[in-house]
Design a protein around this motif. Structure first.
Motif, PDB file in Angstrom:
ATOM      1  N   SER A  25     -28.339  18.727  27.865  1.00  0.00           N
ATOM      2  CA  SER A  25     -29.794  18.553  27.940  1.00  0.00           C
ATOM      3  C   SER A  25     -30.283  17.564  26.892  1.00  0.00           C
ATOM      4  CB  SER A  25     -30.492  19.900  27.752  1.00  0.00           C
ATOM      5  OG  SER A  25     -30.216  20.445  26.476  1.00  0.00           O
ATOM      6  N   SER A  26     -29.617  17.526  25.719  1.00  0.00           N
ATOM      7  CA  SER A  26     -30.020  16.572  24.681  1.00  0.00           C
ATOM      8  C   SER A  26     -29.794  15.137  25.132  1.00  0.00           C
ATOM      9  CB  SER A  26     -29.245  16.841  23.382  1.00  0.00           C
ATOM     10  OG  SER A  26     -29.574  18.093  22.847  1.00  0.00           O
ATOM     11  N   ILE A  27     -28.698  14.920  25.844  1.00  0.00           N
ATOM     12  CA  ILE A  27     -28.430  13.563  26.353  1.00  0.00           C
ATOM     13  C   ILE A  27     -29.549  13.123  27.292  1.00  0.00           C
ATOM     14  CG2 ILE A  27     -26.881  12.193  27.788  1.00  0.00           C
ATOM     15  CD1 ILE A  27     -24.566  13.868  26.677  1.00  0.00           C
ATOM     16  N   GLU A  28     -29.898  14.000  28.223  1.00  0.00           N
ATOM     17  CA  GLU A  28     -30.978  13.668  29.157  1.00  0.00           C
ATOM     18  C   GLU A  28     -32.314  13.568  28.434  1.00  0.00           C
ATOM     19  OE1 GLU A  28     -30.372  12.777  32.222  1.00  0.00           O
ATOM     20  OE2 GLU A  28     -28.248  13.134  31.793  1.00  0.00           O
ATOM     21  N   ASP A  29     -32.493  14.416  27.416  1.00  0.00           N
ATOM     22  CA  ASP A  29     -33.755  14.403  26.669  1.00  0.00           C
ATOM     23  C   ASP A  29     -33.929  13.089  25.926  1.00  0.00           C
ATOM     24  OD1 ASP A  29     -36.156  15.480  25.776  1.00  0.00           O
ATOM     25  OD2 ASP A  29     -35.251  16.338  23.986  1.00  0.00           O
ATOM     26  N   VAL A  30     -32.846  12.609  25.311  1.00  0.00           N
ATOM     27  CA  VAL A  30     -32.929  11.330  24.589  1.00  0.00           C
ATOM     28  C   VAL A  30     -33.313  10.207  25.550  1.00  0.00           C
ATOM     29  CG1 VAL A  30     -31.590   9.591  23.345  1.00  0.00           C
ATOM     30  CG2 VAL A  30     -31.337  12.004  22.756  1.00  0.00           C
ATOM     31  N   LYS A  31     -32.676  10.190  26.699  1.00  0.00           N
ATOM     32  CA  LYS A  31     -32.995   9.145  27.679  1.00  0.00           C
ATOM     33  C   LYS A  31     -34.442   9.255  28.151  1.00  0.00           C
ATOM     34  CE  LYS A  31     -28.211   8.904  29.341  1.00  0.00           C
ATOM     35  NZ  LYS A  31     -27.302   9.129  30.496  1.00  0.00           N
ATOM     36  N   ALA A  32     -34.887  10.485  28.389  1.00  0.00           N
ATOM     37  CA  ALA A  32     -36.263  10.685  28.840  1.00  0.00           C
ATOM     38  C   ALA A  32     -37.252  10.283  27.751  1.00  0.00           C
ATOM     39  CB  ALA A  32     -36.479  12.153  29.232  1.00  0.00           C
ATOM     40  N   ARG A  33     -36.921  10.577  26.486  1.00  0.00           N
ATOM     41  CA  ARG A  33     -37.816  10.208  25.392  1.00  0.00           C
ATOM     42  C   ARG A  33     -37.918   8.697  25.241  1.00  0.00           C
ATOM     43  NH1 ARG A  33     -40.782  14.731  24.628  1.00  0.00           N
ATOM     44  NH2 ARG A  33     -39.428  16.542  24.420  1.00  0.00           N
ATOM     45  N   GLN A  34     -36.811   8.004  25.484  1.00  0.00           N
ATOM     46  CA  GLN A  34     -36.859   6.543  25.448  1.00  0.00           C
ATOM     47  C   GLN A  34     -37.822   6.004  26.504  1.00  0.00           C
ATOM     48  OE1 GLN A  34     -32.561   5.881  25.829  1.00  0.00           O
ATOM     49  NE2 GLN A  34     -32.597   4.833  23.856  1.00  0.00           N
ATOM     50  N   ALA A  35     -37.736   6.578  27.703  1.00  0.00           N
ATOM     51  CA  ALA A  35     -38.651   6.155  28.760  1.00  0.00           C
ATOM     52  C   ALA A  35     -40.087   6.533  28.419  1.00  0.00           C
ATOM     53  CB  ALA A  35     -38.237   6.780  30.089  1.00  0.00           C
ATOM     54  N   ALA A  36     -40.267   7.688  27.775  1.00  0.00           N
ATOM     55  CA  ALA A  36     -41.613   8.122  27.407  1.00  0.00           C
ATOM     56  C   ALA A  36     -42.242   7.184  26.391  1.00  0.00           C
ATOM     57  CB  ALA A  36     -41.571   9.544  26.854  1.00  0.00           C
ATOM     58  N   ILE A  37     -41.443   6.626  25.493  1.00  0.00           N
ATOM     59  CA  ILE A  37     -41.974   5.667  24.510  1.00  0.00           C
ATOM     60  C   ILE A  37     -42.511   4.437  25.214  1.00  0.00           C
ATOM     61  CG2 ILE A  37     -41.332   4.107  22.631  1.00  0.00           C
ATOM     62  CD1 ILE A  37     -39.392   6.238  21.658  1.00  0.00           C
ATOM     63  N   VAL A  38     -41.725   3.946  26.177  1.00  0.00           N
ATOM     64  CA  VAL A  38     -42.164   2.753  26.931  1.00  0.00           C
ATOM     65  C   VAL A  38     -43.471   3.048  27.669  1.00  0.00           C
ATOM     66  CG1 VAL A  38     -41.547   1.150  28.766  1.00  0.00           C
ATOM     67  CG2 VAL A  38     -39.794   1.928  27.152  1.00  0.00           C
ATOM     68  N   SER A  39     -43.528   4.220  28.301  1.00  0.00           N
ATOM     69  CA  SER A  39     -44.736   4.574  29.045  1.00  0.00           C
ATOM     70  C   SER A  39     -45.925   4.756  28.112  1.00  0.00           C
ATOM     71  CB  SER A  39     -44.496   5.865  29.842  1.00  0.00           C
ATOM     72  OG  SER A  39     -43.438   5.703  30.761  1.00  0.00           O
ATOM     73  N   ALA A  40     -45.706   5.409  26.969  1.00  0.00           N
ATOM     74  CA  ALA A  40     -46.799   5.635  26.027  1.00  0.00           C
ATOM     75  C   ALA A  40     -47.300   4.327  25.437  1.00  0.00           C
ATOM     76  CB  ALA A  40     -46.343   6.582  24.911  1.00  0.00           C
ATOM     77  N   ARG A  41     -46.392   3.390  25.191  1.00  0.00           N
ATOM     78  CA  ARG A  41     -46.815   2.101  24.640  1.00  0.00           C
ATOM     79  C   ARG A  41     -47.636   1.320  25.671  1.00  0.00           C
ATOM     80  NH1 ARG A  41     -42.178   0.409  23.191  1.00  0.00           N
ATOM     81  NH2 ARG A  41     -42.330   1.220  21.069  1.00  0.00           N
ATOM     82  N   SER A  42     -47.194   1.386  26.933  1.00  0.00           N
ATOM     83  CA  SER A  42     -47.964   0.706  27.989  1.00  0.00           C
ATOM     84  C   SER A  42     -49.337   1.346  28.156  1.00  0.00           C
ATOM     85  CB  SER A  42     -47.186   0.765  29.308  1.00  0.00           C
ATOM     86  OG  SER A  42     -45.945   0.103  29.200  1.00  0.00           O
TER      87      SER A  42
END
Length: 449
Positions: free
Chosen positions: A355-372
């Motif tokens: 779950s941590s592996i998937e969480d890290v990937k999801a958090r990376q995508a969340a940063i991009v979305s939050a910045r946009s």
């Protein structure tokens, strides 16, 4: 476009004065091995437990002792005889020395006690190994808790600066009539709240340092941060049942509980031996001397066997045997409980890695979305379709997303460490693998106080 948080962290450290060389996870662990009082106490407990074997063996070896006596006597004798009475007094001394050798020939309890010591020592050895692994986990968690708390401080510092800029812009817009005073008030409230959050984050960072110092002692050196590159890989082998089976065989907690159950089982036979006879050999030499007027000096050697057959002891032996049986069943239940706890720990840690592996990937995508989202909100504010509150919320969401991303990376490492802990395969080499992911050029400075 704003820089991502890891870049901001590095930029914030450029202005720091020169510090002593940073300590990484391995160096901190080596300090913990030398300084942790819990591990030292466990080590001394192990040393103390090892002494039960020579003590049990001593019950089967000869016991030799010497007793000496010296008396001074003033004796007066009175009596009647056929020829008349007598009244005689005498003052004299007596001396005696006895050397005795005792040897147990047959004592069932003593032999079983000697066998039991192997289980007791094996239990202590396993518990000490478990304490060594526990120290690795505690050190790793404390180390990364400092890094996480430092990230929180960095996030709050960035948020304070961002809110300060927003407050200044709101005041300028209000002065030219572009926004209402409510926007200024909202910006001021966000700025004040971020300052309060920063103070709280700094306190939590200081507390994290103190928690680390409980383990390693009063260190005052910077710590290396986690680098930008963190290889994310599932457990090898990627089979939860294999890890669970390994834990059942290798976990030191299970081994210790199993040895405790074996020792308790032998305890039943030790208590039951109270119904059995005992045979002892006794040999010695006795020398007695007396200075009395009428005396007999003696030199006596003796050797013999002593048989003791218990008949009835008030039911104490039967009661102690029952008590030992209850203790054995309790030890079996503790063993079963330990096995269940370890199985749960293995599966939690295994699933935690995935779950941590998937969480890290999801958090990376969340940063991009939050910045946009922040960029879009800021553009909307310029044209009047968004409010200052919307910008502040988007800004806070971005910082939170970046912090959650860093936290997820720490969780991945901690779950890996705990999986190896559950299988008792956690070693210094395993820590060294995680240590290689640290960046010695990026530092968390110690508290200034």
């Amino acid at each position: 476009m704003r820089k991502p948080l890891p870049v901001l962290i590095l930029s914030l450290l450029f202005w720091l004065p020169a510090l002593t060389s940073a300590e990484d996870l391995i160096q901190i662990y080596d300090l913990a091995v030398e300084s942790d009082p819990a591990l030292r106490a466990a080590e001394q407990t192990l040393f103390a437990t090892r002494e039960v074997k020579p003590q049990a063996r001593a019950l089967l070896l000869p016991n030799i002792g010497v007793n000496a006596t010296a008396d001074y006597q003033n004796q007066r004798l009175r009596g009647n005889t056929i020829g008349g009475g007598f009244d005689r007094s005498d003052t004299f001394s007596t001396q005696g020395v006895t050397a005795v050798l005792n040897q147990s020939v047959y004592n069932r309890a003593n032999w079983i006690t000697l066998e039991q010591t192997d289980n007791v020592i094996a239990q202590a050895e396993a518990e000490y190994r478990d304490n060594q692994i526990e120290l690795m986990v505690r050190t790793t968690e404390a180390y990364f808790q400092v890094l996480r708390a430092a990230d929180a401080v960095t996030v709050q510092e960035s948020l304070v600066r961002a809110n300060e800029r927003q407050l200044e812009q709101s005041k300028q817009r209000f002065e030219v009539g572009l926004v209402a005073i409510t926007d200024v008030n909202e910006s001021q409230a966000a700025y004040d709240q971020s300052r309060a959050n920063l103070i709280n984050a700094q306190t939590l960072l200081d507390n994290a340092w103190e928690a680390l110092r409980v383990i390693v002692g009063p260190i005052n050196v910077p710590l290396a941060r986690l680098g930008d590159k963190l290889p994310l890989a599932p457990p090898e082998p990627n089979d939860i049942d294999v890890w669970a089976d390994t834990a059942m065989r290798n976990n030191y907690g299970i081994i210790a509980a199993a040895e405790a159950a074996s020792a308790a089982k032998k305890g039943i036979e030790i208590e039951r031996s109270g119904h059995y006879p005992t045979v002892d050999l006794q040999a010695g030499y006795d020398v007695a001397r007396s200075g009395a007027e009428f005396n007999t000096d003696s030199d006596t050697g003796f050797v013999g066997l002593q048989l003791s057959v218990p008949i009835f002891q008030g039911g104490a032996v039967t009661s102690r045997t029952r008590q030992a049986g209850y203790n054995f069943r309790a030890a079996q239940d503790r063993l079963d409980q330990t096995r269940r706890q370890v199985t749960n720990q293995v599966k939690d840690a295994f699933r935690g890695i995935s779950s941590s592996i998937e969480d890290v990937k999801a958090r990376q995508a969340a940063i991009v979305s939050a910045r946009s989202a922040l960029e879009s909100t800021q553009a909307g504010l310029e044209v009047g379709t968004r409010t200052q509150v919307d910008v502040l919320n988007s800004q806070r969401n971005l910082f939170q997303a970046e912090f959650d991303y860093l936290t997820a990376r720490y969780a991945y490492i901690i779950n890996g460490v705990k999986l190896h802990q559950a299988t008792s395969t956690l070693t210094r080499d395993v820590l060294a693998k995680g240590n290689s992911w640290l960046d010695p050029s990026s530092l968390v400075p110690p508290p200034s106080y």
